[in-house]
Design an enzyme around this catalytic site. Structure first.
Site, PDB file in Angstrom:
ATOM      1  N   LYS A 110      57.877 -16.257  -2.534  1.00 44.43           N
ATOM      2  CA  LYS A 110      57.330 -17.028  -3.849  1.00 44.43           C
ATOM      3  C   LYS A 110      58.450 -17.096  -5.075  1.00 44.43           C
ATOM      4  O   LYS A 110      58.491 -18.344  -5.650  1.00 44.43           O
ATOM      5  CB  LYS A 110      56.006 -16.510  -4.275  1.00 44.43           C
ATOM      6  N   LYS A 189      57.004 -26.158   7.997  1.00 45.17           N
ATOM      7  CA  LYS A 189      55.275 -25.582   8.061  1.00 45.17           C
ATOM      8  C   LYS A 189      54.803 -26.592   6.814  1.00 45.17           C
ATOM      9  O   LYS A 189      55.581 -26.903   5.980  1.00 45.17           O
ATOM     10  CB  LYS A 189      55.380 -24.119   7.631  1.00 45.17           C
ATOM     11  N   LYS A 192      51.515 -27.007   0.684  1.00 41.23           N
ATOM     12  CA  LYS A 192      51.415 -27.448  -0.832  1.00 41.23           C
ATOM     13  C   LYS A 192      52.698 -27.571  -1.523  1.00 41.23           C
ATOM     14  O   LYS A 192      53.022 -28.392  -2.110  1.00 41.23           O
ATOM     15  CB  LYS A 192      50.202 -26.851  -1.558  1.00 41.23           C
TER      16      LYS A 192
HETATM   17  P1  ADP Z   1      49.977 -23.585   1.305  1.00 41.55           P
HETATM   18  O1  ADP Z   1      51.146 -23.086   2.284  1.00 41.55           O
HETATM   19  O2  ADP Z   1      49.711 -24.734   1.413  1.00 41.55           O
HETATM   20  O3  ADP Z   1      50.092 -23.021  -0.128  1.00 41.55           O
HETATM   21  P2  ADP Z   1      48.261 -21.222   1.349  1.00 41.55           P
HETATM   22  O4  ADP Z   1      49.244 -20.350   1.491  1.00 41.55           O
HETATM   23  O5  ADP Z   1      47.162 -21.427   0.323  1.00 41.55           O
HETATM   24  O6  ADP Z   1      48.861 -22.831   1.846  1.00 41.55           O
HETATM   25  O7  ADP Z   1      47.324 -21.006   2.723  1.00 41.55           O
HETATM   26  C1  ADP Z   1      45.803 -20.894   2.809  1.00 41.55           C
HETATM   27  C2  ADP Z   1      45.399 -20.653   4.479  1.00 41.55           C
HETATM   28  O8  ADP Z   1      45.894 -21.822   5.136  1.00 41.55           O
HETATM   29  C3  ADP Z   1      46.195 -19.337   5.018  1.00 41.55           C
HETATM   30  O9  ADP Z   1      45.312 -18.816   5.840  1.00 41.55           O
HETATM   31  C4  ADP Z   1      47.286 -19.776   5.864  1.00 41.55           C
HETATM   32  O10 ADP Z   1      48.052 -18.923   6.763  1.00 41.55           O
HETATM   33  C5  ADP Z   1      46.758 -21.374   6.446  1.00 41.55           C
HETATM   34  N1  ADP Z   1      47.878 -22.140   6.351  1.00 41.55           N
HETATM   35  C6  ADP Z   1      48.508 -22.960   5.178  1.00 41.55           C
HETATM   36  N2  ADP Z   1      49.603 -23.806   5.750  1.00 41.55           N
HETATM   37  C7  ADP Z   1      49.499 -23.614   7.163  1.00 41.55           C
HETATM   38  C8  ADP Z   1      50.108 -24.344   8.227  1.00 41.55           C
HETATM   39  N3  ADP Z   1      50.989 -25.297   7.908  1.00 41.55           N
HETATM   40  N4  ADP Z   1      49.670 -23.816   9.470  1.00 41.55           N
HETATM   41  C9  ADP Z   1      48.957 -23.014   9.806  1.00 41.55           C
HETATM   42  N5  ADP Z   1      48.097 -22.322   8.693  1.00 41.55           N
HETATM   43  C10 ADP Z   1      48.394 -22.520   7.464  1.00 41.55           C
END
Ligand code: ADP
Ligand code: TRP
Length: 321
Positions: A110, A189, A192
């Site tokens: 982060k 990946k 957001k």
């Molecule tokens: P972001 O990366 O969009 O900020 P978060 O970290 O808030 O997403 O993730 C929320 C949930 O969704 C977590 O359990 C995370 O492992 C899952 N997740 C987020 N992006 C992916 C992805 N590209 N593939 C699989 N799981 C994901």
């Protein structure tokens, strides 16, 4: 079996969130006692806009209910409606070794993304441990990036239990191996924070544009194309298409003669159709906000009833009673 997971209201949910976390969590709701929550306290470590947090919190609630979370089966609530969790965070923080937090990848990741270092961002895994331990959770379904946090939770629980006697249930992470990482429009990946997402309930025109913008290699329509592991549009298509249609596209791409433009058009249609029933339910829920508020209030009441008992146990064990 008690199952628990949370998701931050830090942005609009996307296909990565859906296949990586929401869908498996919703499928698990019938396998035990499920507790699912909107991690609004966690979102405070990276989002500093009150109106956005409020809006995203409601959106997450609508998205989960639209996708099939059944509030009769699962306890669905807002993290901040259970203040016991913040008290437990303090208690746990006193037995959390600094080194444990210093090793967490997500903190370093982060900072690398430009999020300002704060005490909250650093101690985020302790709040997450409190979320998990407050409900005597056995199983925590999360994406792979969250596995380390569940391991930190285990270490904290074991340490507390050793110091003060058996108090917490030691949880297990449940990682979705079938859906390791959902790729975004740039092949990285989907996240957001990378601006590469395909929203779960995006507006039609914008969603089509996003899908048509998926970055592919320069093979001409006639050339044979790589399989799903090296082809993000095909990987996404296989997630939203019935298995036989996914296999059919894979074979046609391998043989050559199907271009990426046509693949993406098919992907858009399959994505749109896949989410059509949930989209309709979401529209209904949107015009029935009282029901959504009532679900969250009822969830908060049920969640608090459990957290109060566990917190009391931790207070008693540590001499705060
Ligand atoms: P972001 O990366 O969009 O900020 P978060 O970290 O808030 O997403 O993730 C929320 C949930 O969704 C977590 O359990 C995370 O492992 C899952 N997740 C987020 N992006 C992916 C992805 N590209 N593939 C699989 N799981 C994901
Ligand atoms: N940290 C998780 C994420 O960013 C969200 C979360 C907060 C969570 N508390 C939790 C997930 C407890 C599982 C269990 O995705």
């Amino acid at each position: 079996m008690r199952i628990l997971s949370g998701i931050q209201p830090s942005g609009t949910l996307h296909l990565g969130n859906y296949f990586g976390m929401m869908k498996p969590a919703i499928e698990l709701q019938t396998q035990g006692e499920a507790f699912y929550f909107i991690a609004d306290y966690h979102s405070m470590t990276s989002l500093f806009d009150a109106a956005q947090r409020r809006r995203h919190s409601i959106e997450v609630a609508l998205d989960f209910l639209a996708c099939g979370l059944d509030p009769k089966q699962a306890v669905f609530f807002r993290q901040s409606d259970v203040p016991e969790v913040t008290e437990l965070t303090w208690i746990l923080s006193t037995v959390t070794p600094m080194g444990l937090l210093e090793r967490c990848h997500s903190y370093k990741d982060k900072l690398a993304k430009g999020i300002a270092p704060s005490h909250g961002l650093f101690s985020y895994p302790v709040l997450m441990a409190a979320d998990i331990l407050a409900y005597d959770s056995n199983v925590v379904p999360v994406g792979r990036d969250q596995k380390q946090h569940v391991e930190v939770t285990r270490d904290i629980a074991v340490k507390f239990n050793l110091l003060y006697g058996d108090t917490f249930v030691v949880p297990e992470p449940r990682i979705q191996d079938a859906v390791a990482v959902v790729p975004g429009t740039d092949g990285q990946k989907m996240s957001k924070s990378y601006g590469n997402t395909i929203e779960l309930f995006g507006e039609e025109k914008a969603a089509r544009k996003r899908i048509m913008s998926i970055v592919m290699d320069s093979r001409t329509p006639a050339e044979p194309k790589p399989d799903a592991d090296q082809n993000s549009a095909l990987q996404l298509l296989k997630l939203v298409a019935p298995p036989e249609i996914g296999r059919d596209y894979e074979e046609r791409l391998r043989a050559g003669g199907l271009g990426y433009g046509d693949l993406k058009k098919a992907l858009f249609q399959l994505y749109w159709d896949y989410l059509a029933p949930a989209r309709a339910r979401r529209a209904e829920l949107e015009s029935n906000r009282d029901y959504v508020d009532q679900v969250l209030a009822d969830g908060a009441r049920r969640a608090r009833a459990t957290a109060t008992v566990v917190l009391q146990r931790a207070r008693r064990a540590s001499g705060i009673d």
